[in-house]
Design a protein around this motif. Structure first.
Motif, PDB file in Angstrom:
ATOM      1  N   SER A 191       5.204  44.547  33.126  1.00 11.62           N
ATOM      2  CA  SER A 191       5.960  44.454  34.376  1.00 11.62           C
ATOM      3  C   SER A 191       5.982  45.808  35.084  1.00 11.62           C
ATOM      4  O   SER A 191       5.865  45.873  36.319  1.00 11.62           O
ATOM      5  CB  SER A 191       7.382  43.970  34.095  1.00 11.62           C
ATOM      6  OG  SER A 191       7.371  42.652  33.558  1.00 11.62           O
ATOM      7  N   GLU A 192       6.103  46.887  34.315  1.00 14.92           N
ATOM      8  CA  GLU A 192       6.041  48.224  34.912  1.00 14.92           C
ATOM      9  C   GLU A 192       4.639  48.503  35.452  1.00 14.92           C
ATOM     10  O   GLU A 192       4.482  49.085  36.537  1.00 14.92           O
ATOM     11  CB  GLU A 192       6.435  49.274  33.871  1.00 14.92           C
ATOM     12  CG  GLU A 192       7.901  49.205  33.472  1.00 14.92           C
ATOM     13  CD  GLU A 192       8.294  50.247  32.441  1.00 14.92           C
ATOM     14  OE1 GLU A 192       9.498  50.453  32.233  1.00 14.92           O
ATOM     15  OE2 GLU A 192       7.383  50.859  31.840  1.00 14.92           O
ATOM     16  N   ARG A 240       4.088  46.726  38.790  1.00 13.48           N
ATOM     17  CA  ARG A 240       4.727  47.420  39.919  1.00 13.48           C
ATOM     18  C   ARG A 240       3.890  48.609  40.365  1.00 13.48           C
ATOM     19  O   ARG A 240       3.731  48.859  41.563  1.00 13.48           O
ATOM     20  CB  ARG A 240       6.135  47.871  39.538  1.00 13.48           C
ATOM     21  CG  ARG A 240       7.150  46.740  39.478  1.00 13.48           C
ATOM     22  CD  ARG A 240       8.567  47.284  39.460  1.00 13.48           C
ATOM     23  NE  ARG A 240       8.829  48.067  38.257  1.00 13.48           N
ATOM     24  CZ  ARG A 240       9.302  47.544  37.136  1.00 13.48           C
ATOM     25  NH1 ARG A 240       9.537  46.244  37.057  1.00 13.48           N
ATOM     26  NH2 ARG A 240       9.524  48.305  36.086  1.00 13.48           N
ATOM     27  N   HIS A 294       0.422  39.046  37.509  1.00 14.20           N
ATOM     28  CA  HIS A 294       1.586  39.337  36.666  1.00 14.20           C
ATOM     29  C   HIS A 294       1.776  38.240  35.631  1.00 14.20           C
ATOM     30  O   HIS A 294       2.046  38.514  34.443  1.00 14.20           O
ATOM     31  CB  HIS A 294       2.836  39.479  37.548  1.00 14.20           C
ATOM     32  CG  HIS A 294       4.032  39.993  36.817  1.00 14.20           C
ATOM     33  ND1 HIS A 294       5.269  40.111  37.402  1.00 14.20           N
ATOM     34  CD2 HIS A 294       4.205  40.421  35.536  1.00 14.20           C
ATOM     35  CE1 HIS A 294       6.132  40.595  36.536  1.00 14.20           C
ATOM     36  NE2 HIS A 294       5.512  40.785  35.384  1.00 14.20           N
ATOM     37  N   SER A 301      -1.138  55.473  41.868  1.00 11.15           N
ATOM     38  CA  SER A 301      -0.079  54.628  42.410  1.00 11.15           C
ATOM     39  C   SER A 301       0.939  55.418  43.214  1.00 11.15           C
ATOM     40  O   SER A 301       1.778  54.821  43.908  1.00 11.15           O
ATOM     41  CB  SER A 301       0.637  53.893  41.265  1.00 11.15           C
ATOM     42  OG  SER A 301      -0.277  53.142  40.497  1.00 11.15           O
TER      43      SER A 301
END
Length: 287
Positions: A80-81, A84, A93, A253
């Motif tokens: 999940s990290e 993102r 996901h 990112s």
């Protein structure tokens, strides 16, 4: 004797050692003078370690089901990290979360199925969301990022289940290796040849830190009775390359940390980046 039972015994033997290290570390951070710049940060990190260590060892003491829950729980949070940071779509996901649970389950219940067939299915699964969406603008990039995430996180974490007592040693050695790297960098990394950074990706990581990690990991593996050159090399490789790998992802990112909920570290990926690479290298090099 089953591999799970051997791992339970290894975890039980490690409890006094871990308790001693945590106790010594607690005393050390408690008596740090106020002028030490990182005193508050080090105390937060110690509190996190005091919580994480019992969870890690407790999972092994519970047997195969415990290590499955540990690997799946870490995987769901970590992917999940990653999603993102990577800006992945909802379908990507879903693939990563499914793999984060399914692969440790297979490692626990049917480890013989984790072979080239599983690798082929993972590659197809990484592409399915983009294929179904007809994404002709960024589909290949999405697929590549998802495939990388699958290898980096769910596949690596199956090692917590399949490696048994070696998984215990890897997890503890990586943890102490990170401490050794910080100590080595602080003590020896201010000037001279050892102060040179390993990579522009992480200028604070120096060759002095590598030396500190090498000493700390070797010492812990010896104390656990698990030392071998291939295992030491895999653990040290994880300590050195894991942080650089995550730094590469974070820099592209444009984020400083993978998260902010883990006191003293940031996100879960900031804590387990070295462990992920160490597990992969161990599965490749240690039989």
């Amino acid at each position: 004797m089953s591999a799970a039972l051997i791992a339970e015994e290894a975890a039980a033997r490690a409890v006094p050692l871990v308790a001693g290290v945590l106790g010594a570390g607690g005393v050390a951070v408690a008596v740090l003078p106020s002028k030490v710049r990182m005193r508050a940060e080090l105390r937060r990190r110690w509190r996190t370690w005091a919580l994480v260590a019992p969870v890690f060892l407790g999972a092994y003491l519970l047997g195969g089901g415990g290590t499955f829950v540990l690997a799946a729980g870490l995987g769901v949070i970590a992917v999940s990290e990653f999603v993102r940071m990577a800006g992945s779509a909802r379908g990507d996901h879903a693939v990563l979360v499914t793999a984060a649970v399914a692969l440790p389950a297979l490692a626990w219940l049917a480890p013989h199925r984790l072979d080239l067939r599983a690798a082929a299915l993972l590659l197809i699964a990484a592409a399915v969301p983009s294929l179904l969406a007809g994404d002709d603008r960024s589909g290949f990039t999405r697929t590549a990022r998802t495939a990388f995430g699958l290898l980096w996180i769910p596949v690596a974490l199956t090692g917590l289940v399949t490696l048994g007592e070696t998984g215990v040693a890897v997890g503890l050695a990586v943890a102490l290796g990170d401490v050794g790297a910080w100590c080595g960098g602080t003590a020896l990394g201010r000037r001279g040849p050892l102060s040179r950074p390993l990579s522009p990706l992480s200028p604070n990581k120096t060759w002095a830190g590598v030396m500190g990690a090498a000493i700390a990991t070797a010492l812990l593996l010896l104390l656990l009775g698990a030392f071998s050159l291939p295992l030491w090399g895999a653990v040290l490789g994880g300590c050195v390359l894991g942080d650089l790998l995550e730094s590469m992802v974070k820099r592209e990112s444009g984020v400083k940390d993978a998260g902010s909920w883990l006191p003293g570290f940031g996100g879960l990926l900031d804590r387990i980046d070295s462990l992920l690479v160490a597990l992969l290298l161990t599965m490749v090099t240690v039989r």
